[in-house]
Design a protein around this motif. Structure first.
Motif, PDB file in Angstrom:
ATOM      1  N   TYR A 254       0.828  -1.213   0.000  1.00  0.00           N
ATOM      2  CA  TYR A 254       0.000   0.000   0.000  1.00  0.00           C
ATOM      3  C   TYR A 254       0.861   1.262   0.000  1.00  0.00           C
ATOM      4  O   TYR A 254       0.588   2.198  -0.749  1.00  0.00           O
ATOM      5  CB  TYR A 254      -0.947   0.001   1.198  1.00  0.00           C
ATOM      6  N   CYS A 255       1.882   1.292   0.829  1.00  0.00           N
ATOM      7  CA  CYS A 255       2.687   2.518   0.841  1.00  0.00           C
ATOM      8  C   CYS A 255       3.625   2.589  -0.361  1.00  0.00           C
ATOM      9  O   CYS A 255       3.888   3.675  -0.851  1.00  0.00           O
ATOM     10  CB  CYS A 255       3.419   2.723   2.166  1.00  0.00           C
ATOM     11  N   ARG A 256       4.100   1.465  -0.870  1.00  0.00           N
ATOM     12  CA  ARG A 256       4.903   1.519  -2.104  1.00  0.00           C
ATOM     13  C   ARG A 256       4.045   1.983  -3.269  1.00  0.00           C
ATOM     14  O   ARG A 256       4.489   2.751  -4.112  1.00  0.00           O
ATOM     15  CB  ARG A 256       5.506   0.148  -2.417  1.00  0.00           C
ATOM     16  N   GLU A 257       2.791   1.555  -3.299  1.00  0.00           N
ATOM     17  CA  GLU A 257       1.876   1.937  -4.373  1.00  0.00           C
ATOM     18  C   GLU A 257       1.582   3.442  -4.348  1.00  0.00           C
ATOM     19  O   GLU A 257       1.356   4.053  -5.380  1.00  0.00           O
ATOM     20  CB  GLU A 257       0.573   1.146  -4.209  1.00  0.00           C
ATOM     21  N   PHE A 258       1.609   4.045  -3.171  1.00  0.00           N
ATOM     22  CA  PHE A 258       1.345   5.473  -3.016  1.00  0.00           C
ATOM     23  C   PHE A 258       2.248   6.305  -3.918  1.00  0.00           C
ATOM     24  O   PHE A 258       1.822   7.270  -4.530  1.00  0.00           O
ATOM     25  CB  PHE A 258       1.556   5.882  -1.559  1.00  0.00           C
ATOM     26  N   TRP A 259       3.518   5.930  -3.999  1.00  0.00           N
ATOM     27  CA  TRP A 259       4.496   6.716  -4.742  1.00  0.00           C
ATOM     28  C   TRP A 259       4.351   6.568  -6.244  1.00  0.00           C
ATOM     29  O   TRP A 259       4.877   7.381  -7.003  1.00  0.00           O
ATOM     30  CB  TRP A 259       5.911   6.345  -4.314  1.00  0.00           C
ATOM     31  N   ILE A 260       3.604   5.538  -6.706  1.00  0.00           N
ATOM     32  CA  ILE A 260       3.478   5.319  -8.150  1.00  0.00           C
ATOM     33  C   ILE A 260       2.033   5.349  -8.648  1.00  0.00           C
ATOM     34  O   ILE A 260       1.809   5.307  -9.847  1.00  0.00           O
ATOM     35  CB  ILE A 260       4.147   3.986  -8.566  1.00  0.00           C
ATOM     36  N   SER A 261       1.056   5.422  -7.746  1.00  0.00           N
ATOM     37  CA  SER A 261      -0.336   5.445  -8.201  1.00  0.00           C
ATOM     38  C   SER A 261      -1.217   6.236  -7.240  1.00  0.00           C
ATOM     39  O   SER A 261      -0.807   7.271  -6.758  1.00  0.00           O
ATOM     40  CB  SER A 261      -0.849   4.021  -8.388  1.00  0.00           C
ATOM     41  N   HIS A 262      -2.377   5.695  -6.921  1.00  0.00           N
ATOM     42  CA  HIS A 262      -3.377   6.458  -6.164  1.00  0.00           C
ATOM     43  C   HIS A 262      -3.722   5.870  -4.803  1.00  0.00           C
ATOM     44  O   HIS A 262      -4.821   6.069  -4.307  1.00  0.00           O
ATOM     45  CB  HIS A 262      -4.657   6.593  -6.987  1.00  0.00           C
ATOM     46  N   SER A 263      -2.816   5.156  -4.169  1.00  0.00           N
ATOM     47  CA  SER A 263      -3.058   4.636  -2.828  1.00  0.00           C
ATOM     48  C   SER A 263      -3.207   5.800  -1.849  1.00  0.00           C
ATOM     49  O   SER A 263      -2.694   6.891  -2.090  1.00  0.00           O
ATOM     50  CB  SER A 263      -1.893   3.746  -2.402  1.00  0.00           C
ATOM     51  N   ASP A 264      -3.882   5.583  -0.725  1.00  0.00           N
ATOM     52  CA  ASP A 264      -4.016   6.636   0.282  1.00  0.00           C
ATOM     53  C   ASP A 264      -3.020   6.461   1.432  1.00  0.00           C
ATOM     54  O   ASP A 264      -3.123   7.133   2.449  1.00  0.00           O
ATOM     55  CB  ASP A 264      -5.441   6.701   0.811  1.00  0.00           C
ATOM     56  N   GLN A 265      -2.072   5.567   1.279  1.00  0.00           N
ATOM     57  CA  GLN A 265      -1.039   5.358   2.297  1.00  0.00           C
ATOM     58  C   GLN A 265       0.322   5.554   1.666  1.00  0.00           C
ATOM     59  O   GLN A 265       0.518   5.192   0.504  1.00  0.00           O
ATOM     60  CB  GLN A 265      -1.129   3.942   2.884  1.00  0.00           C
ATOM     61  N   PRO A 266       1.271   6.086   2.341  1.00  0.00           N
ATOM     62  CA  PRO A 266       1.248   6.617   3.701  1.00  0.00           C
ATOM     63  C   PRO A 266       0.712   8.048   3.774  1.00  0.00           C
ATOM     64  O   PRO A 266       0.590   8.719   2.763  1.00  0.00           O
ATOM     65  CB  PRO A 266       2.723   6.570   4.110  1.00  0.00           C
TER      66      PRO A 266
ATOM     67  N   GLN B 234      14.983  18.988   5.720  1.00  0.00           N
ATOM     68  CA  GLN B 234      14.649  19.216   4.314  1.00  0.00           C
ATOM     69  C   GLN B 234      13.915  18.024   3.703  1.00  0.00           C
ATOM     70  O   GLN B 234      14.315  17.474   2.675  1.00  0.00           O
ATOM     71  CB  GLN B 234      15.910  19.548   3.511  1.00  0.00           C
ATOM     72  N   CYS B 235      12.827  17.638   4.368  1.00  0.00           N
ATOM     73  CA  CYS B 235      12.076  16.479   3.881  1.00  0.00           C
ATOM     74  C   CYS B 235      10.627  16.532   4.358  1.00  0.00           C
ATOM     75  O   CYS B 235      10.263  17.309   5.235  1.00  0.00           O
ATOM     76  CB  CYS B 235      12.722  15.183   4.356  1.00  0.00           C
ATOM     77  N   HIS B 236       9.825  15.675   3.752  1.00  0.00           N
ATOM     78  CA  HIS B 236       8.469  15.398   4.201  1.00  0.00           C
ATOM     79  C   HIS B 236       8.523  14.074   4.952  1.00  0.00           C
ATOM     80  O   HIS B 236       9.217  13.147   4.517  1.00  0.00           O
ATOM     81  CB  HIS B 236       7.531  15.241   3.003  1.00  0.00           C
ATOM     82  N   LEU B 237       7.795  13.979   6.059  1.00  0.00           N
ATOM     83  CA  LEU B 237       7.727  12.752   6.847  1.00  0.00           C
ATOM     84  C   LEU B 237       6.346  12.142   6.660  1.00  0.00           C
ATOM     85  O   LEU B 237       5.333  12.826   6.816  1.00  0.00           O
ATOM     86  CB  LEU B 237       7.980  13.048   8.321  1.00  0.00           C
ATOM     87  N   TYR B 238       6.321  10.857   6.319  1.00  0.00           N
ATOM     88  CA  TYR B 238       5.080  10.119   6.109  1.00  0.00           C
ATOM     89  C   TYR B 238       5.054   8.897   7.011  1.00  0.00           C
ATOM     90  O   TYR B 238       6.103   8.378   7.396  1.00  0.00           O
ATOM     91  CB  TYR B 238       4.979   9.618   4.657  1.00  0.00           C
ATOM     92  N   ARG B 239       3.831   8.402   7.323  1.00  0.00           N
ATOM     93  CA  ARG B 239       3.678   7.164   8.091  1.00  0.00           C
ATOM     94  C   ARG B 239       2.551   6.358   7.475  1.00  0.00           C
ATOM     95  O   ARG B 239       1.454   6.859   7.219  1.00  0.00           O
ATOM     96  CB  ARG B 239       3.327   7.467   9.550  1.00  0.00           C
ATOM     97  N   CYS B 240       2.833   5.088   7.223  1.00  0.00           N
ATOM     98  CA  CYS B 240       1.830   4.197   6.651  1.00  0.00           C
ATOM     99  C   CYS B 240       0.908   3.679   7.749  1.00  0.00           C
ATOM    100  O   CYS B 240       1.369   3.152   8.762  1.00  0.00           O
ATOM    101  CB  CYS B 240       2.513   3.022   5.938  1.00  0.00           C
ATOM    102  N   GLY B 241      -0.374   3.805   7.550  1.00  0.00           N
ATOM    103  CA  GLY B 241      -1.362   3.306   8.505  1.00  0.00           C
ATOM    104  C   GLY B 241      -1.550   1.800   8.438  1.00  0.00           C
ATOM    105  O   GLY B 241      -2.125   1.204   9.343  1.00  0.00           O
ATOM    106  N   MET B 242      -1.052   1.186   7.400  1.00  0.00           N
ATOM    107  CA  MET B 242      -1.183  -0.266   7.234  1.00  0.00           C
ATOM    108  C   MET B 242      -0.028  -0.997   7.923  1.00  0.00           C
ATOM    109  O   MET B 242      -0.252  -1.827   8.777  1.00  0.00           O
ATOM    110  CB  MET B 242      -1.229  -0.644   5.756  1.00  0.00           C
TER     111      MET B 242
END
Length: 83
Positions: free
Chosen positions: A21-33, A43-51
């Motif tokens: 799910y979180c790998r898919e986020f970076w290449i498609s339309h997943s809602d995670q992370p 100098q970054c954005h911090l994300y967290r996967c709910g799955m």
């Protein structure tokens, strides 16, 4: 600015990071992370996967999973920046 070399992670292939799910986020339309915040110091954005609960850093390079220690340091900067 922090010493980036001290915080570098071992290089793990993207396909082995996080969950589908979180790998898919970076290449498609997943809602995670989900975006936690933006750190000016790191100098970054911090994300967290709910799955799978993995922490992701997306800075000047490609997104990648980071350990809890680095995520806590980045999160602390986000909290300080927003006050």
């Amino acid at each position: 600015m922090r010493e980036r070399a001290l915080l570098m992670q071992d290089v793990t292939p993207f396909r082995d990071q996080g969950c589908k799910y979180c790998r898919e986020f970076w290449i498609s339309h997943s809602d995670q992370p989900k975006l936690i915040g933006v750190s000016l110091e790191y100098q970054c954005h911090l994300y967290r996967c709910g799955m799978c609960q993995s922490w992701w850093e997306y800075g000047l390079n490609h997104p990648h999973v980071i350990d809890r220690e680095l995520a806590d340091a980045i999160a602390a900067d986000i909290v300080q920046s927003s006050s």
